[in-house]
Every structure is written in C-alpha cells, then in structure tokens.
Design an enzyme around this catalytic site. Structure first.
Site, PDB file in Angstrom:
ATOM      1  N   HIS A 174       0.898  -1.170   0.005  1.00 46.81           N
ATOM      2  CA  HIS A 174      -0.091   0.090  -0.018  1.00 46.81           C
ATOM      3  C   HIS A 174       0.953   1.262   0.082  1.00 46.81           C
ATOM      4  CE1 HIS A 174      -4.520   0.799   0.964  1.00 46.81           C
ATOM      5  NE2 HIS A 174      -4.069   1.715  -0.190  1.00 46.81           N
ATOM      6  N   ASP A 211      -9.997  -0.246   3.947  1.00 52.05           N
ATOM      7  CA  ASP A 211      -8.913  -0.960   4.509  1.00 52.05           C
ATOM      8  C   ASP A 211      -8.843  -1.543   5.915  1.00 52.05           C
ATOM      9  OD1 ASP A 211      -5.332   0.016   4.146  1.00 52.05           O
ATOM     10  OD2 ASP A 211      -6.212  -1.542   5.228  1.00 52.05           O
ATOM     11  N   HIS A 218      -6.913  -1.235   8.247  1.00 51.63           N
ATOM     12  CA  HIS A 218      -5.845  -0.096   8.550  1.00 51.63           C
ATOM     13  C   HIS A 218      -5.875   1.243   8.026  1.00 51.63           C
ATOM     14  CE1 HIS A 218      -4.227  -4.145   8.101  1.00 51.63           C
ATOM     15  NE2 HIS A 218      -3.779  -3.991   9.482  1.00 51.63           N
ATOM     16  N   ASP A 250      -3.357   3.248   7.713  1.00 43.98           N
ATOM     17  CA  ASP A 250      -2.042   3.733   7.002  1.00 43.98           C
ATOM     18  C   ASP A 250      -1.810   5.285   6.907  1.00 43.98           C
ATOM     19  OD1 ASP A 250      -2.267   1.120   6.416  1.00 43.98           O
ATOM     20  OD2 ASP A 250      -2.818   1.211   4.467  1.00 43.98           O
ATOM     21  N   HIS A 288       4.351   1.237   4.112  1.00 39.00           N
ATOM     22  CA  HIS A 288       2.928   0.785   3.727  1.00 39.00           C
ATOM     23  C   HIS A 288       1.869   1.272   4.886  1.00 39.00           C
ATOM     24  CE1 HIS A 288       2.118  -3.757   5.441  1.00 39.00           C
ATOM     25  NE2 HIS A 288       2.768  -3.010   6.424  1.00 39.00           N
ATOM     26  N   ASP A 307      -7.526  -1.695  -0.053  1.00 37.31           N
ATOM     27  CA  ASP A 307      -6.533  -2.883   0.453  1.00 37.31           C
ATOM     28  C   ASP A 307      -7.438  -4.121   0.707  1.00 37.31           C
ATOM     29  OD1 ASP A 307      -4.003  -2.634   3.016  1.00 37.31           O
ATOM     30  OD2 ASP A 307      -4.970  -4.333   2.250  1.00 37.31           O
ATOM     31  N   ASP A 349      -6.819  -6.517   2.534  1.00 40.76           N
ATOM     32  CA  ASP A 349      -7.285  -6.801   3.700  1.00 40.76           C
ATOM     33  C   ASP A 349      -8.518  -6.328   4.252  1.00 40.76           C
ATOM     34  OD1 ASP A 349      -4.284  -5.183   5.154  1.00 40.76           O
ATOM     35  OD2 ASP A 349      -6.462  -4.506   5.082  1.00 40.76           O
ATOM     36  N   GLU A 405      -1.954  -5.215  -1.755  1.00 40.29           N
ATOM     37  CA  GLU A 405      -1.661  -6.157  -0.652  1.00 40.29           C
ATOM     38  C   GLU A 405      -2.155  -7.656  -0.932  1.00 40.29           C
ATOM     39  OE1 GLU A 405       0.451  -5.445   1.843  1.00 40.29           O
ATOM     40  OE2 GLU A 405       0.231  -3.233   1.911  1.00 40.29           O
TER      41      GLU A 405
HETATM   42  N1  LIG Z   1      -1.982  -3.980   5.677  1.00 42.14           N
HETATM   43  C1  LIG Z   1      -1.422  -2.502   6.365  1.00 42.14           C
HETATM   44  N2  LIG Z   1      -1.946  -1.525   6.055  1.00 42.14           N
HETATM   45  O1  LIG Z   1      -3.028  -1.399   5.241  1.00 42.14           O
HETATM   46  N3  LIG Z   1      -0.431  -3.065   7.138  1.00 42.14           N
HETATM   47  C2  LIG Z   1       0.313  -2.054   7.648  1.00 42.14           C
HETATM   48  C3  LIG Z   1      -0.530  -1.338   8.702  1.00 42.14           C
HETATM   49  C4  LIG Z   1      -0.480  -1.613  10.255  1.00 42.14           C
HETATM   50  N4  LIG Z   1      -0.665  -0.649  11.139  1.00 42.14           N
HETATM   51 MN   LIG Z   2      -3.312  -0.649   3.524  1.00 40.94          MN
HETATM   52 MN   LIG Z   3      -4.412  -2.938   5.403  1.00 43.33          MN
END
Ligand SMILES: N/C(=N\O)NCCC[NH3+]
Ligand SMILES: [Mn+2]
Ligand SMILES: [Mn+2]
Length: 314
Positions: free
Chosen positions: A96, A119, A121, A123, A136, A227, A229, A272
């Site tokens: 990312h 996401d 997260h 980021d 990322h 993302d 995830d 990702e």
């Molecule tokens: N997938 C991730 N970000 O979207 N990993 C890093 C973020 C962890 N705080």
């Molecule tokens: Mn991300």
């Molecule tokens: Mn993520």
C-alpha cells in the site's frame, strides 16, 4: 469505461516477500479480458520499475525510504500519463505504499480529489508515529495538507507535494488502528466508518453517507484505494496483515458497485495481495478472484446480470 492498467510490484513498503507478484497474478486471473467482456476499452501500461536503491539505510525508523520513494516517483509519472490520456487508472499492487505515487500522480492531473480508503488499517502513521517503520502503514501522512508540518523530509520523498485535504477523505473497514493514527484521525476530523459503523448502519447507509460527505461541498473525481485486507481473512487470507472481523465479500463488492454508479471514479488501487501468505492454492485463488471481482464492480459489473440493449430472444 476507458481503463488504464498499471502494475506496481512494490514490496519494500513492508517486510514480507510475495506481494510483488500481485500485479501479474491479477492479470493472469483474466482481469483485462473480463473488463473487455463487460464493455470496457482496456490499455495495459505494464509494470512500473521498482529496483532496490543501494545502501538504502533506514531514515530514523523509516525502512527502505530511497527505494520506496524512487518507485513511487515513477508510479506518479505513469498514473499522470494515464489520467492525461483520459482513462480511469487501475493500479495493481504491490504493497500500500504505492498509494503515495498513485494519489500524487492522480491529483497532479485532476486537482482536488475525494479519497475513499477501504482497509482494515488507516495507513496514516507519520515517520515519527510509525511503530514499525514500514512505509505501507504511512502513505496517507505524506499526502495530506494538514499533516505537512508533522512529516520530516525523507530521502527520495522530496518530490511529494501534499495534495489531499482531510475533509476529502473517507475510511471504510477500519479495525486495526494504531494509537498515533487514531489521534490523527480524530484531531483532523477525518470521516471514518469502522467495522462497527458498517455493522450499525449497514453498507448501503455507509456508502450513502460516504458520498454525501465527499460531495457535500463540490463534486470531485474519486480515488478509491482498496486494500484487500479490508475483506475478512476467510475470504482473502493471502495478504500480509490479515485482521479478523472484516467485510464480507458482498459488502466489499457493494462498495465498488456504489462508487461505480456515481460516475465519478477516476482511479482505483488494488493492493496487498500476497500469494506467499496463502496456505493453500485455494486460499490464493480466493484472494485473487476477490480482487478481480472488486475491480470488475468498479467498472459496471452488476450481480443481477445484464444484457445488450439490442438483444432479442426471437
Ligand atoms: N495492511 C497494512 N496496512 O493497510 N499493514 C500496515 C498497517 C499496520 N498498522
Ligand atoms: Mn493498507
Ligand atoms: Mn491493510
């Protein structure tokens, strides 16, 4: 829809091997053919080069800064070219950190953007708040006007001009936000729909409120940074930082269908996907196929089906 595909096999924004294979895996799953079959005009701009910069020592905690900065500068130029050619840009990741170049290049041509960040997260760590140094987890901090004074100049990052306003950002799917990130989100008043809000409101209301927020002052091109995830690990296990309790496949696709029907989608990142994080071939396929379906949803695929206007059965 006129679509430009850009591969960004970035992996130096995080520590795990495999994410650099994402672009070619998504292509191999038939993305371009499927977009063409659903009526898109598709041009493939190939993969951006992202060679390791030698002696790329950490800058404070920030890891691989010169390699990530250089690769994103190349990506920014390529995305700008796609936008100048009047196409909706699809960037296939890769980690990312690519959002730095993707959003920067997009904004350099289109000006003020609405950014929808899907996401687990946020980021949005700065080089000073990052707990890991992995870029990322930081891309948004380099792009937001209101954070400019909080971000030191990182080697090979000096080309980046902040280009997004906090009020023009909406997060969907958050469920693993670092302490510094949460402070930033609240202090800047950034609109966010965590998984709790998705559960409380339902995805349809989340998308209605997302669009109300982004288009409240003025309509603007949308940058969707997706993302993989964000989706639940039972659907998308082959990714570097899976977090339980994610979006269902259906919610994930609904997001893309809704943004497609605004007619304002201008660029989308799909990031990702990491085949080495899938324990079986089925897990890799499930993750890659979801990524493909999400992109198809961005460009008009509807789950009820469709037929040509001149179709007849007799
Ligand atoms: N997938 C991730 N970000 O979207 N990993 C890093 C973020 C962890 N705080
Ligand atoms: Mn991300
Ligand atoms: Mn993520």
């Amino acid at each position: 829809h006129s679509v430009g595909i850009v591969g960004a096999p970035f992996n130096r924004g995080q520590p795990r091997d495999g994410v650099e294979s994402g672009p070619d895996l998504i292509r191999a799953a038939g993305l371009l053919q499927k977009l063409t079959q659903q009526g898109c005009a598709v041009k493939d701009y190939g993969n951006v080069t992202c060679d390791d910069v030698p002696a790329d020592e950490p800058f404070g905690c920030v890891k691989n800064p010169r390699t990530v900065g250089r690769a994103n500068e190349q990506l920014s130029h390529t995305v700008a070219t796609v936008k100048r050619e009047g196409k909706t840009c699809v960037v296939l990741g890769g980690d990312h950190s690519l959002a730095i170049g993707s959003i920067h290049g997009h904004a350099s041509v289109q000006g003020q953007l609405g950014v929808v960040w899907v996401d687990a997260h946020a980021d949005i760590n700065t080089p000073l708040t990052t707990p890991t140094g992995n870029i990322h987890g930081q891309p948004m901090s380099y792009l937001i006007h209101e954070l400019h004074s909080k971000v030191p100049v990182v080697p090979n990052f000096s080309w980046i001009k902040p280009c997004v306003s906090a009020r023009d950002i909406v997060y969907i799917g958050l469920r693993d936000v670092d302490l510094g990130e949460h402070y930033i989100l609240k202090h800047l008043g950034i609109k966010m729909f965590s998984i709790t809000e998705v559960d409380r409101l339902g995805i349809a209301k989340v998308m209605e409120e997302t669009c109300d927020h982004i288009f409240s002052q003025v309509q603007k091109p949308v940058h969707l940074s997706y993302d993989i995830d964000a989706l639940d690990p039972t659907v998308c296990p082959a990714t570097g930082t899976p977090v339980v309790g994610g979006l269902t496949y259906r919610e994930g696709v609904y997001i893309t269908e809704h943004i497609c029907q605004t007619g304002l989608l201008s660029a989308v990142d799909m990031v990702e996907v990491n085949p080495k994080c899938g324990r079986t071939d089925h897990e890799v396929k499930s993750t890659v196929n979801a990524a493909v379906d999400l992109i198809l949803g961005c460009f008009g695929r509807v789950r009820e089906g469709s037929h040509p206007s001149d179709y007849c059965i007799s």
